[in-house]
Design a protein around this motif. Structure first.
Motif, PDB file in Angstrom:
ATOM      1  N   PHE A 106       0.834  -1.206   0.000  1.00 21.21           N
ATOM      2  CA  PHE A 106       0.000   0.000   0.000  1.00 21.21           C
ATOM      3  C   PHE A 106       0.866   1.251   0.000  1.00 21.21           C
ATOM      4  N   GLU A 107       1.998   1.203   0.687  1.00 21.05           N
ATOM      5  CA  GLU A 107       2.928   2.327   0.651  1.00 21.05           C
ATOM      6  C   GLU A 107       3.405   2.575  -0.778  1.00 21.05           C
ATOM      7  N   ALA A 108       3.713   1.489  -1.495  1.00 18.27           N
ATOM      8  CA  ALA A 108       4.127   1.627  -2.897  1.00 18.27           C
ATOM      9  C   ALA A 108       3.000   2.214  -3.737  1.00 18.27           C
ATOM     10  N   ALA A 109       1.764   1.764  -3.480  1.00 21.37           N
ATOM     11  CA  ALA A 109       0.620   2.276  -4.239  1.00 21.37           C
ATOM     12  C   ALA A 109       0.428   3.764  -4.003  1.00 21.37           C
ATOM     13  N   LEU A 110       0.577   4.208  -2.758  1.00 21.33           N
ATOM     14  CA  LEU A 110       0.425   5.628  -2.463  1.00 21.33           C
ATOM     15  C   LEU A 110       1.494   6.456  -3.161  1.00 21.33           C
ATOM     16  N   SER A 111       2.701   5.913  -3.257  1.00 18.41           N
ATOM     17  CA  SER A 111       3.779   6.654  -3.909  1.00 18.41           C
ATOM     18  C   SER A 111       3.533   6.830  -5.401  1.00 18.41           C
ATOM     19  N   LEU A 112       2.674   5.984  -5.969  1.00 20.90           N
ATOM     20  CA  LEU A 112       2.371   6.032  -7.403  1.00 20.90           C
ATOM     21  C   LEU A 112       0.925   6.447  -7.668  1.00 20.90           C
ATOM     22  N   LEU A 113       0.260   6.986  -6.660  1.00 24.27           N
ATOM     23  CA  LEU A 113      -1.161   7.312  -6.776  1.00 24.27           C
ATOM     24  C   LEU A 113      -1.486   8.254  -7.933  1.00 24.27           C
ATOM     25  N   PRO A 114      -0.616   9.214  -8.304  1.00 20.98           N
ATOM     26  CA  PRO A 114      -0.947  10.098  -9.435  1.00 20.98           C
ATOM     27  C   PRO A 114      -1.132   9.377 -10.765  1.00 20.98           C
ATOM     28  N   SER A 115      -0.759   8.099 -10.846  1.00 22.84           N
ATOM     29  CA  SER A 115      -1.006   7.342 -12.078  1.00 22.84           C
ATOM     30  C   SER A 115      -2.487   7.056 -12.278  1.00 22.84           C
ATOM     31  N   LEU A 116      -3.286   7.259 -11.240  1.00 24.17           N
ATOM     32  CA  LEU A 116      -4.734   7.125 -11.342  1.00 24.17           C
ATOM     33  C   LEU A 116      -5.359   8.517 -11.393  1.00 24.17           C
TER      34      LEU A 116
END
Length: 216
Positions: A106-116
């Motif tokens: 989830f930490e990795a997902a948050l770091s890449l959240l602007p891709s959504l």
């Protein structure tokens, strides 16, 4: 500093079981499952046998005897060696005393959240809130049942820790959802701007050196 061979907690669990008494690998697996250790340690029979072989090759455990019960296949019973006992103590002491960086998904997902797109991210975060609420209710109910049945708290500490992490994550995600819903997240306007047109470039962060160059 991590020691070679200490990457897999399943090895530590096997050493812990054999510290109690000699067992064959299938009995180790059943013991871990009966104690719900598979909730905190990834367990499958294929990997367990491989880890047992690895521990034996490193001298941490050794075959004690081979037994056969009825028509069942032969099973090798293993016992922990003095070297294995030292490894169990040293490894567990390191894990208990020294915080380590864990790369959470989830930490990795948050770091890449602007891709959504922001609206998509908000919908997905709302889904996560519901999933976390359900997980927490189920876990708390399981813990309460175990307590009612007389299981000492000593054997439920990992569950308490997991619930504490879930509560912290739930609080964080709820707050993030609220910020998105109320347009309070810093950078949200820029984020939305990246998804105004499909043909527009999406530059999330300034290029390296751009700040220095503009200040000259």
């Amino acid at each position: 500093m991590a020691v070679r061979g200490r990457a897999n907690p399943l090895a530590l669990a096997i050493l812990s079981c054999l510290h109690e008494r000699p067992m064959h690998p299938y009995e180790v697996a059943q013991t871990l499952k009966s104690r719900a250790k598979n909730e905190s340690i990834r367990l499958n029979f294929g990997s367990l046998y491989s880890v047992v072989e690895g521990l034996a090759s490193r001298g941490m455990i050794e075959a004690r005897e081979t037994v056969r019960e009825g028509k069942r296949p032969e099973r090798t019973i293993y016992e922990i060696t003095p070297l294995g006992r030292r490894e169990l103590t040293d490894w567990l002491s390191e894990l208990v005393s020294t915080p380590a960086k864990e790369y959470l998904q989830f930490e990795a997902a948050l770091s890449l959240l602007p891709s959504l797109a922001p609206d998509d991210a908000l919908a997905l975060l709302r889904q996560r809130v519901v999933a976390l609420e359900i997980r927490l209710r189920q876990s708390e109910a399981t813990g309460a049942l175990a307590q009612d049945q007389g299981l000492p708290r000593l054997f439920m500490l990992e569950g308490e820790y997991s619930d504490a992490l879930t509560r912290a994550e739930l609080e964080f995600v709820r707050a993030l959802v609220t910020e998105l819903e109320n347009d309070k997240l810093a950078g949200l306007e820029e984020w939305r701007g990246w998804y105004v047109g499909d043909d527009e470039p999406r530059q999330w962060f300034p290029k390296e050196g751009s700040e220095d160059e503009s200040s000259r």
